[in-house]
Each structure stands twice: as C-alpha cells, then as structure tokens.
Motif scaffolding. Structure first.
Motif, short mmCIF file in Angstrom:
data_model
loop_
_atom_site.label_atom_id
_atom_site.label_comp_id
_atom_site.label_asym_id
_atom_site.label_seq_id
_atom_site.Cartn_x
_atom_site.Cartn_y
_atom_site.Cartn_z
N ALA A 237 0.87 -1.02 0.16
CA ALA A 237 -0.04 -0.13 0.03
C ALA A 237 0.99 1.26 0.03
O ALA A 237 1.80 1.16 0.65
CB ALA A 237 -0.66 -0.02 1.03
N LYS A 238 0.55 2.13 -0.85
CA LYS A 238 1.33 3.55 -0.94
C LYS A 238 0.95 4.37 0.23
O LYS A 238 2.03 5.20 0.64
CB LYS A 238 0.98 4.23 -2.33
CG LYS A 238 1.36 3.39 -3.45
CD LYS A 238 1.00 4.26 -4.57
CE LYS A 238 1.54 3.42 -5.91
NZ LYS A 238 0.97 4.20 -7.20
N ALA A 239 -0.17 4.37 1.18
CA ALA A 239 -0.48 5.15 2.01
C ALA A 239 -0.99 4.25 3.41
O ALA A 239 -1.47 3.22 3.05
CB ALA A 239 -1.64 6.25 1.64
N PRO A 240 -0.64 4.59 4.44
CA PRO A 240 -0.87 4.00 5.44
C PRO A 240 -2.57 3.67 5.34
O PRO A 240 -3.51 4.59 5.45
CB PRO A 240 -0.72 4.68 6.88
CG PRO A 240 0.46 5.51 6.26
CD PRO A 240 0.05 5.81 4.85
N PRO A 241 -3.03 2.56 5.49
CA PRO A 241 -4.38 2.29 5.70
C PRO A 241 -5.24 2.71 6.95
O PRO A 241 -4.64 2.79 8.08
CB PRO A 241 -4.71 0.75 5.50
CG PRO A 241 -3.42 0.28 5.98
CD PRO A 241 -2.16 1.20 5.75
N MET A 242 -6.55 2.88 6.55
CA MET A 242 -7.48 3.43 7.71
C MET A 242 -7.29 2.27 8.88
O MET A 242 -7.19 2.54 10.29
CB MET A 242 -8.83 3.67 7.51
CG MET A 242 -8.90 4.93 6.55
SD MET A 242 -8.86 6.29 7.54
CE MET A 242 -10.31 6.19 8.79
N ILE A 243 -7.07 1.14 8.50
CA ILE A 243 -7.19 0.15 9.26
C ILE A 243 -6.06 -0.02 10.37
O ILE A 243 -6.09 -0.78 11.49
CB ILE A 243 -7.35 -1.36 8.62
CG1 ILE A 243 -8.15 -2.48 9.33
CG2 ILE A 243 -5.86 -1.67 8.17
CD1 ILE A 243 -9.51 -2.27 9.52
N LEU A 244 -5.06 0.61 10.39
CA LEU A 244 -3.99 0.82 11.37
C LEU A 244 -4.53 1.40 12.67
O LEU A 244 -3.82 1.10 13.52
CB LEU A 244 -2.89 1.78 10.63
CG LEU A 244 -1.82 0.70 9.75
CD1 LEU A 244 -1.00 1.80 9.25
CD2 LEU A 244 -1.23 -0.30 10.52
N LYS A 245 -5.62 2.29 12.60
CA LYS A 245 -6.16 2.84 13.81
C LYS A 245 -6.75 1.69 14.43
O LYS A 245 -7.90 1.07 14.12
CB LYS A 245 -7.06 4.01 13.58
CG LYS A 245 -7.62 4.83 14.52
CD LYS A 245 -8.15 6.07 14.35
CE LYS A 245 -8.69 6.78 15.33
NZ LYS A 245 -9.70 7.94 14.84
N GLN A 246 -6.56 1.51 15.91
CA GLN A 246 -7.13 0.34 16.57
C GLN A 246 -8.48 0.20 16.64
O GLN A 246 -9.13 -0.56 16.64
CB GLN A 246 -6.33 0.21 18.02
CG GLN A 246 -6.77 -1.02 18.62
CD GLN A 246 -6.05 -1.36 19.78
OE1 GLN A 246 -4.71 -1.23 19.55
NE2 GLN A 246 -6.67 -1.31 21.20
#
Length: 526
Positions: A38-47
C-alpha cells in the motif's frame, strides 16, 4: 526495494516491488510480496477502526451463518497445511505493545524469515526437511501416544493408541502448533497413522530393508499423496471453479513464476489475507463423536468450539489428565464424507449429521471474537487479522483487482449486498468501499460471486498461484519435470484396489491396517 524481475519468482507482466529473490536463502526462507505494498497507511491501522470492524465480523450467531457443501474436516486440514508451509521465527522487536506478540507486525519485510521450508514437504510431520527426526520414530514407524481412559461409549473407558505422543502433556511432534486444538491434532495423528500404514506395507514387501530406507520411501509416498490431496481434493472445495481449472489444472499462473529448483518465498498476500479463509469456515459446535453429539453418550449435544481447544496440549489441560481422554477421540465420519464406504471393524453407526463448514463471507464465529487469555479489545481474531494486514502494508482488494486483468473489481452495491446495515454504515464512514482491507475484501468477494461456497476470482488467484508454486518448488514434487505423479502410480507398491486420491480414500485405506476412522467404536479397541 528493487523492482521485481523473473529471478524474484514473480511474473513481469505486473510491476511488483518486493523481496523473496531466489538467492535469498541464508539464513532462512523469506516472506515476500505478490503485489506492491500500500502506498499510504490504511485506515485499518487505527486500533479503534479495526475493533469496530472486528465486532461487525463476529456479530452473527451460529444459526444466522450458512452451511456449505464442504465437510468440516477440510477447515482443519487447511490449518494443518498452513502449519506445514508457514512458520515465522523472526525475533520480535521492542517497538510497541504488539511487537512482543506478533513478529510479523513488528519487523521489516527484509527481516521476515520462514522457520521452515515454504513448500508442501510435510516437515511439520517429519520434523526435518529430509528423513525424519529419530526421536519421533520407533524403527520406521511414528510413535503414537496413548489416550487416558474416560467415561463414555465404546472403548472410551480404556487407554488406546489414538493421541499424539506426549511428554508432560506436550506433543512430541514436528510442529507444536498442530496441538493447539483437538481437530488439527487429530488431523496430524491421521498423517502419522497414514505414514505407519505405508511403512508397514513397504516393510512387508521388502523384508530386511533398513528402517531408514523404509522411512525415506514411505515419506516420499506420503508426501506425494499429500500434495495430490491438497491440489485435487482440498483446493477444488475452496477455489472458484474457473480459477481452479485455469491455474491448478492448466498451470496458467498469473503472478508467481518460480519453478523446480528455485527457492520459494511465502507471499504475505497469501499468508496474511488469502489463506485466512479458514477463520470464516469455523463452526461454533461440532457433532464430534458418539460421546459428544446430539444424543451423545456423555453429553447429549454437539461439542462446543472452546472444548475443541480445551482438549489439546497447546491450548488446554485435558481436564487434568496426562493425555487426551479417550472419549474425545475424533470420529472422522463426522468430519469427512465417508458415506457408502465399508468399515467392518466399527461397532457403532454415525449419530448426528456430517459437520459442514460455514460459508466464506465477511462473518466469522462469535467465539473468535472473545479469544481467551488476551486483553479485552485485543481478543477479537477478526480485529487481529485486519491489524496484521494493515501493519504489513498489504494492498487493498481494489489495488489487487487493478493489478489482475482477469479479475473484475467489486462494486460498492455488490459489497453492500452481503453486509448488514450497521456494517454498511461503518464501511461508508471509513471510506472502505474504495480501499477495502485485502482479507475482508476476499471474504466479501466470496459471498458476492460464489454465494460463500468458494472463494471469488481474486482470492482464488492468490491461493491457487501460491499453492501451485509451492508444489513446483518442493524437494519432492508431484509436478517435477517429466514426472507429473498421480496416485495410481503408487497402487502397486501399496497394494490398493483404487488410487488414494482424497482424504476419504486415505482414511479408508489406513483404517484397513490401524484404527483411525472412529477408534472409540472400533472392535479392535474394544
């Protein structure tokens, strides 16, 4: 990282960056990538985001989830296969809370190493890449462990040879993960017994042969049958029919290109997303055997999912006994379709229906939303899978669709059609219809395209490409140049009336020599 070339084992028709080069052998095999991260951090990284999605995915009760036409034994055969081809032994770093619990989340791509070979060679059973660990063997046979006598029907009051070999409850096997639940432990036992039946047959036909010679020959035959079962019995039950025919039958891989003599890597898209399909197949209850089933002799209801873990050495305590209680030995007739097959040594008949897997869709068993021994908020398996994929920077399902010309991207309307209203709203608010986490996308695709009976084209392509590559690059390979082994080639050596081509065939033939199908009700154990 450099752009992939043919030496990476990845076809150049897709621009891919990643590791996993054929010369990346020391000190171990590598994880790699099929597609650009992925080129950008995905939203899913937020717990909090992954927790919300995990709660949606574990919200449907057993009754609300649909059965398929796939016998439930294949769920745990799939887990057994997974343990044979993946083991991450990377030392975790100290970066953050999750680093200590999951090395795959805490390290760089370059540091991720496979603990064993990413190939279908049964090193999880034999304990080595070649031969077998001598401590697992008695001559040319695997040591099989005794159960602990317990109340119930059939031979349940006796100790019988129907458990993994143990020392202080710990299984003495090639991969301790195969003792983390009873279903996969009994699957491992099935392969120990299959080896023993093959070895006995070879020894009878070749008197005077050294035990090491018998072990080597038996491992070769067992591994070849295993690979055939994976490719032609297991995969047709989980893959889209068109993709199975194109990739597995015709050999038209779409991404990977490694072949015989090359070193495989383990694709993260497979191990962290595509091959986590089994979590959606899990049932909350199983018609287990004559003792734990509808009308059972010990408990008149199916075995609960948590009990499948309690009666294992890796996750449970055997109710205080030193080994598996006899009354918990599996009846494989309830896990695989053995209807119409003769088992003259069995004293009892199957009571209760054959267990089927649950549908491949964006919902998993509620029991997987409350994993024991983990902090609240971090004990939801769906949440952990989503976080893992985000931490590894997996591309979204839409990104992978764009990279695969043969795959049609799901529309928002299609995705919404298999989600409940609250789930839809969360997806909308997080803009996840445009950038869906790969694991979730694959499950949604299966529900949309194949009504949850099989993976869709995208998920099937990832899984099929990987498995075909792993067989092609295995040391013992049924697809080796000029060989293309099939089970009928072993009929003379094993004296079988028909090829051993499926799990049902394996169980039927093995049971002629040793109680394995339903050891509790086998007259030989009475």
């Amino acid at each position: 990282m450099e752009t992939a070339t043919a030496t990476h084992g990845v076809k150049t028709n897709i621009d891919i960056q990643g590791e996993g080069r054929a010369n990346d052998t020391p000190p171990g095999f590598r994880f790699g990538r099929m597609f650009a991260p992925a080129k950008a951090p995905p939203m899913i990284l937020k717990q909090s985001t992954s927790v919300r999605l995990g709660q949606h995915m574990t919200s449907r009760s057993e009754a609300e989830r649909t059965d398929t036409d796939v016998p439930a034994g294949y769920t745990y055969l799939g887990q057994f296969i997974d343990h044979d081809i993946t083991r991450d032994v990377t030392e975790p770093s100290q970066e953050g809370d999750e680093a200590a619990t999951d090395a795959i989340e805490a390290t760089t791509d370059e540091a991720l190493l496979q603990g064993r070979s990413p190939s279908l060679d049964l090193d999880s059973v034999y304990g080595t890449l070649t031969g077998a660990k001598p401590e697992f063997m008695n001559g040319f046979r695997f040591i099989v462990g005794p159960t602990s006598g317990s109340p119930g029907a059939g031979a349940s009051g006796k100790s019988i040879l129907a458990d993994l070999p143990r020392r202080n409850q710990k299984a003495q096997i090639g991969d301790d993960r195969n003792d983390e639940n009873l279903a996969v432990a009994q699957t491992h036992l099935m392969f120990l017994q299959f080896h023993n039946a093959v070895a006995d047959t070879l020894a009878e036909a070749n008197p005077g042969s050294a035990p090491s010679t018998i072990v080597t020959a038996a491992r070769d035959l067992v591994t070849r049958h295993y690979q055939h079962i994976v490719l032609h019995d297991y995969l047709p039950r989980i893959l889209d029919a068109g993709v199975y025919d194109d990739i597995i039958v015709k050999g038209n891989r779409k991404v990977l290109a490694q072949g015989p003599g090359e070193t495989a890597f383990m694709p993260l898209e497979f191990s962290v997303a595509g091959y986590r399909l089994g979590h959606s197949q899990v049932r909350e209850e199983y018609e287990w055997n004559v003792n734990f089933s509808t009308g059972g002799a010990v408990v008149p209801r199916p075995a609960r999912f948590d009990q499948i873990f309690r009666f294992s050495g890796g996750s449970g305590d055997f109710a205080g006994l030193p080994t598996l209680p006899t009354n918990w030995v599996a009846d494989f007739r309830r896990l695989y379709d053995l209807s119409g097959r003769a088992f003259p040594n069995l004293a009892g008949s199957v009571e209760g229906p054959l267990n089927m897997t649950k549908a491949l869709d964006p919902y998993i068993a509620p029991a997987l939303g409350i994993l024991p021994g983990m902090p609240v908020g971090l004990n939801n398996l769906a949440m952990l899978n989503l976080r893992r994929g985000g931490m590894r920077g997996l591309p979204s399902g839409q990104d992978v669709s764009r990279a695969l010309p043969s795959v049609r991207m799901l529309t928002k309307t299609q995705m919404q059609s298999v989600l409940d209203p609250a789930f839809r709203q969360t997806m909308e608010s997080l803009m996840l219809y445009e950038r869906t986490p790969l694991w979730l996308y694959i499950l949604i695709e299966a529900a949309v395209v194949n009504d949850g009976r099989r993976l869709g084209p995208l998920g099937s392509t990832i899984v099929a490409d990987t498995f075909l590559t792993l067989v092609l690059t295995s040391r013992t390979s049924i697809l080796a140049p000029g060989a293309h082994w099939t089970p009928d080639q072993a009929q003379a050596a094993l004296g079988t009336a028909a090829p051993i081509a499926t799990v049902a065939d394996l169980l039927t033939w093995t049971d002629l020599r040793v109680p394995v199908v339903d050891a509790i009700q086998d007259a030989r154990n009475a």
